[in-house]
Design a protein around this motif. Structure first.
Motif, short mmCIF file in Angstrom:
data_model
loop_
_atom_site.label_atom_id
_atom_site.label_comp_id
_atom_site.label_asym_id
_atom_site.label_seq_id
_atom_site.Cartn_x
_atom_site.Cartn_y
_atom_site.Cartn_z
N LEU A 271 0.81 -1.22 0.00
CA LEU A 271 0.00 0.00 0.00
C LEU A 271 0.85 1.27 0.00
CD1 LEU A 271 -2.75 -0.99 2.57
CD2 LEU A 271 -3.18 -0.25 0.23
N PHE A 272 2.14 1.15 0.25
CA PHE A 272 3.01 2.32 0.42
C PHE A 272 3.81 2.57 -0.86
CE2 PHE A 272 2.00 0.68 4.52
CZ PHE A 272 1.97 1.76 5.38
N PRO A 273 3.37 3.50 -1.71
CA PRO A 273 4.07 3.71 -2.99
C PRO A 273 5.47 4.28 -2.84
CG PRO A 273 2.38 5.36 -2.67
CD PRO A 273 2.19 4.36 -1.58
N GLY A 274 5.77 4.90 -1.70
CA GLY A 274 7.10 5.47 -1.53
C GLY A 274 7.96 4.71 -0.56
N GLY A 275 7.61 3.46 -0.26
CA GLY A 275 8.33 2.73 0.76
C GLY A 275 7.78 3.08 2.14
N HIS A 344 -3.77 4.23 6.38
CA HIS A 344 -2.60 4.84 5.74
C HIS A 344 -2.73 6.35 5.76
CE1 HIS A 344 -0.38 6.39 2.21
NE2 HIS A 344 0.47 5.38 2.39
N ARG A 345 -3.91 6.85 5.37
CA ARG A 345 -4.13 8.30 5.37
C ARG A 345 -4.03 8.86 6.78
NH1 ARG A 345 -8.85 11.24 5.40
NH2 ARG A 345 -9.28 9.91 7.20
N ASP A 346 -4.65 8.18 7.74
CA ASP A 346 -4.63 8.68 9.12
C ASP A 346 -3.19 8.77 9.64
OD1 ASP A 346 -7.37 8.79 9.09
OD2 ASP A 346 -7.67 6.94 10.22
N ALA A 380 -0.33 9.87 -2.01
CA ALA A 380 -1.39 8.86 -1.93
C ALA A 380 -2.43 9.25 -0.88
CB ALA A 380 -0.79 7.50 -1.61
N ALA A 381 -1.97 9.78 0.26
CA ALA A 381 -2.91 10.20 1.31
C ALA A 381 -3.75 11.39 0.86
CB ALA A 381 -2.13 10.54 2.58
N LEU A 382 -3.14 12.35 0.19
CA LEU A 382 -3.89 13.50 -0.31
C LEU A 382 -4.87 13.08 -1.40
CD1 LEU A 382 -1.03 16.15 -0.40
CD2 LEU A 382 -3.06 16.24 1.04
#
Length: 766
Positions: A271-275, A344-346, A380-382
């Motif tokens: 789920l983490f596109p940037g690591g 992830h966003r939180d 991704a969160a934004l």
């Protein structure tokens, strides 16, 4: 970090294609080695482009609208441009001779195709080497399908020597020895090695994943465990391209060899596109199916199995290959994915709030470094906030927490996120008022937008929600002052800022954040007010504010504010004729800006040093630095506040131009334009060998007229005869001769004559 194996024929073919076409796209399935091959080609042809080779990695980018921003950022083109960043990018590349390597284009193929088409049309000396799972479809594109590595036929080989002739086998051996140093191919295992390589179909990623298993299993044991999977892979070729099926089968096989806990970690980490770092793992990944006590062991195991890799630093960062991340995401069902994306966003919303507080408390450098590492995840969160109903306000809070980052490094991107979030939720709210203030603060406006318009709406929101006695109202006034500066009304800005400063001086904060924000706000107001006084011709008031603010900025670790203050004070000292002090201030500003990668302050420091060099009579050095700052001059960076600054630069530029003439100025300017930002800073700070190398090259660069003078000297002409031959004055001829002697490091005309006669070879260094 690993050796490059084989691909000799492919490298030669791609180099030939690059010689014949300005766009070459390497295509093939994921894991076939497109990226590695492209980087190897770029390394080999780099000298053809004078070392001007740029890698733009697109794997983490999901929004096509940010493509031009991403390319521009990698080229050190400031992200404060008015209007379309793509237009600024095209202007920057128009006369450039560079190779752009665009990596992982498949998920942005339409946007990449459009941008590349514009670049190749507008910039005739730019070459593009792209990697993608499909071609771009651009006119003039030369495609190259990257094949798998050659592998032996297990039914045909009869000895270890035959197996060792194949690049696929060589790669397997090389990677296996990284985990088991005694691995080798001999007469006992060559058949199993051949079978394994053939089953992997020569896909480099598949080979590397399999090589890890050779640490604990022999080649024969691995082949024995292929069983039904080998037959399934053969059948799978009927349903899609063989190499796609092979890679899928290889990844599935690697997945099956993981424990349930490892499989869970794989899917969630995808789920983490940037690591991700350990705090993100603990906040998002840990759950009933993956307890916290097992996290470290599972991460280590996935690193051992090459599912994750690590990046060093103070905090270990775990990253995953894109093909493996895609596979992991498919293992999550829709409900689980939605829950995890919200977590992830939180996490990243909380992280931004924490980093914002750290920034205010004097740990700005650490906070900014973490933001840079997390750009993929923050985007991704934004994106979640901008697209998920009811989440826009949370996105506005995140964007507000990132204002320092947007201002220093990515104003255009920040403006775009704020525009999307404001459009997603027009309901009046405290968050909307803050977002409108922040949007007005960023000097990036599209047609139909104005800073005043954002602030007028913010005031309406404040009035409707009865927030006019609080911090929101005063922040609107601060942003309105900034808007006045952008619009060339510094007197109005100074009047507003004086009121804002008085308010902050008497404000009694009630929360932890307010208490941290107050000293930062006081510092920021004093520095911006000093800018306004500088622009209104009140240097004494400006200098008093700066002398008061700079020690506070240093004490509290507010590096970016300190850099701005040093630059402004340097401008004032330059105007007062104190060039030595101005130069010291400018260099300190530039060092600080480089340390924190503040693009705006870097540009300001370089421009100031241009003017100082001109004022001190070093016109050639000034021209070189102006060439190096050409991009920043065109980008309308946020700290250019009025005609005052522009007038200072224009006056000193004219001084340098008149001192050495148009030809010499242009020659130095062109050389400076070829510098990277890092090189320009090194030259400006007189850091050797960068300055020595560049100035030596500059000093040996003769204009067309000076080369004509050198030819006449070689013919034995006197200065009078040179003047008559070229229809110039004797004094001008003497000036040209003096420049040639200085540029080449010679002391006599005879040395010039010998240099010309020898074919203008490299002269001894001056």
């Amino acid at each position: 970090m690993t050796s490059f194996v084989g691909r000799g024929a492919e490298l030669a073919d791609i180099r030939r294609l690059l010689g014949a076409s300005r766009l070459v796209t390497l295509t093939g399935p994921g894991g076939v080695g497109k990226t590695r091959l492209a980087l190897r080609v770029a390394e080999q042809v780099g000298r053809t482009f004078g070392g001007r080779v740029w890698l733009v990695e697109l794997a983490e980018l999901r929004d096509p609208a940010l493509l031009a921003h991403t390319v521009a950022a990698q080229l050190d083109l400031a992200d404060h441009a008015q209007g379309d960043i793509a237009d600024a990018l095209l202007e920057h590349l128009a006369d450039a001779h560079v190779l752009l390597v665009l990596d992982n284009c498949e998920h942005l193929v339409d946007a990449v195709a459009k941008l590349v088409d514009r670049i190749t049309r507008a910039a005739p000396r730019v070459h593009v080497l792209a990697t993608s799972r499909e071609s771009l479809g651009v006119v003039g594109e030369a495609g190259f399908v990257v094949p798998p590595l050659p592998v032996p036929d297990p039914e045909a080989v009869t000895s270890a020597a035959e197996v060792l002739r194949y690049d696929g086998t060589s790669l397997l051996i090389d990677r296996a020895r990284a985990v088991r140093s005694d691995f080798h191919v001999d007469d006992h295992n060559y058949a199993a090695v051949a079978a394994l390589c053939r089953w992997l179909d020569g896909i480099p990623l598949a080979i590397e994943l399999a090589a890890v298993r050779l640490r604990s299993l022999s080649a024969e044991e691995i082949v024995d465990r292929l069983g039904d999977r080998f037959r399934l892979l053969t059948l799978g070729r009927r349903f899609g391209p063989a190499r796609h099926q092979t890679l899928q089968a290889t990844v599935e096989w690697s997945h099956a060899l993981c424990t349930p806990a490892e499989q869970t970690m794989w899917a969630k980490a995808a789920l983490f596109p940037g690591g991700l770092e350990l705090d993100a793992v603990e906040a998002v990944v840990v759950g009933d199916d993956l307890p916290g006590s097992a996290v470290i062991d599972v991460l280590d195991s996935l690193v051992d199995k090459s599912i994750l890799s690590t990046e060093g630093g103070e905090h270990t960062r775990y990253v995953m290959l894109e093909s493996l991340r895609d596979f992991g995401l498919r293992q999550l069902d829709a409900e689980e994915s939605a829950t995890l994306r919200r977590r992830h966003r939180d996490f990243y919303a909380d992280l931004v709030a924490t980093l914002r507080l750290a920034y205010l408390d004097g740990s700005g450098d650490v906070a900014m470094a973490r933001i840079l590492r997390e750009r993929g995840n923050l985007r991704a969160a934004l994106e979640f906030c901008a697209t998920e109903p009811g989440e826009a306000r949370a996105g506005m809070r995140m964007a507000a927490g990132l204002l320092a980052y947007w201002s220093a490094k990515a104003a255009a991107e920040g403006a775009r996120w704020l525009d999307r979030l404001l459009a997603a939720d027009p309901t009046p709210s405290r968050e909307r008022a803050q977002a409108l203030c922040d949007r007005a603060w960023l000097p990036v406006l599209r047609p139909g937008q104005s800073a005043s318009g954002f602030l007028d709406e913010a005031e309406q929101v404040v009035e409707e929600l009865k927030l006019h006695s609080g911090l929101e109202s005063i922040l609107i006034q601060r942003s309105r002052a900034a808007a006045c500066l952008y619009e060339g009304r510094p007197a109005a800005a100074a009047e507003i800022l004086a009121r804002v400063l008085t308010w902050f001086e008497t404000w009694e904060p009630s929360s932890e954040w307010d208490r941290a924000y107050r000293p930062y706000a006081l510092l920021s107001c004093r520095i911006v007010l000093a800018l306004a006084h500088s622009a209104t011709g009140e240097p004494r008031q400006a200098e008093a504010l700066l002398r008061e603010a700079l020690p506070v900025a240093a004490e509290h670790g507010h590096t970016s504010q300190r850099a701005v203050g040093l630059w402004n004070l340097g401008m004032l000292r330059l105007e007062a004729g104190e060039t030595a002090e101005a130069a010291e201030l400018a260099r300190e500003c530039l060092r600080l800006a480089r340390d924190i990668d503040d693009q705006t302050c870097v540009a300001d420091g370089l421009r100031l040093l241009c003017s100082i060099a001109a004022a001190e009579g070093d016109a050639t050095h000034a021209a070189l630095l102006w060439g190096a700052t050409a991009e920043a001059d065109q980008a309308n960076a946020a700290m250019i506040i009025s005609g005052w600054e522009s007038d200072v630069y224009a006056r000193h530029r004219a001084l340098a131009h008149d001192a050495i003439g148009e030809e010499s100025f242009d020659a130095a300017y062109r050389l400076g334009a070829g510098l990277t930002t890092a090189e320009a800073i090194a030259v400006a700070l007189d850091e050797r060998p960068a300055r020595a190398q560049r100035l030596a090259k500059l000093e040996r660069t003769l204009t067309r007229r000076q080369n004509q003078v050198a030819d006449l000297i070689a013919e034995g002409k006197s200065n009078r005869e040179i003047a008559d031959a070229l229809t110039i004055s004797v004094r001008t001829a003497e000036s040209h001769v003096d420049h040639i002697l200085s540029a080449l490091g010679f002391s006599t005309r005879a040395q010039i004559a010998t240099w010309v006669a020898s074919g203008r070879g490299e002269p001894p260094p001056p």
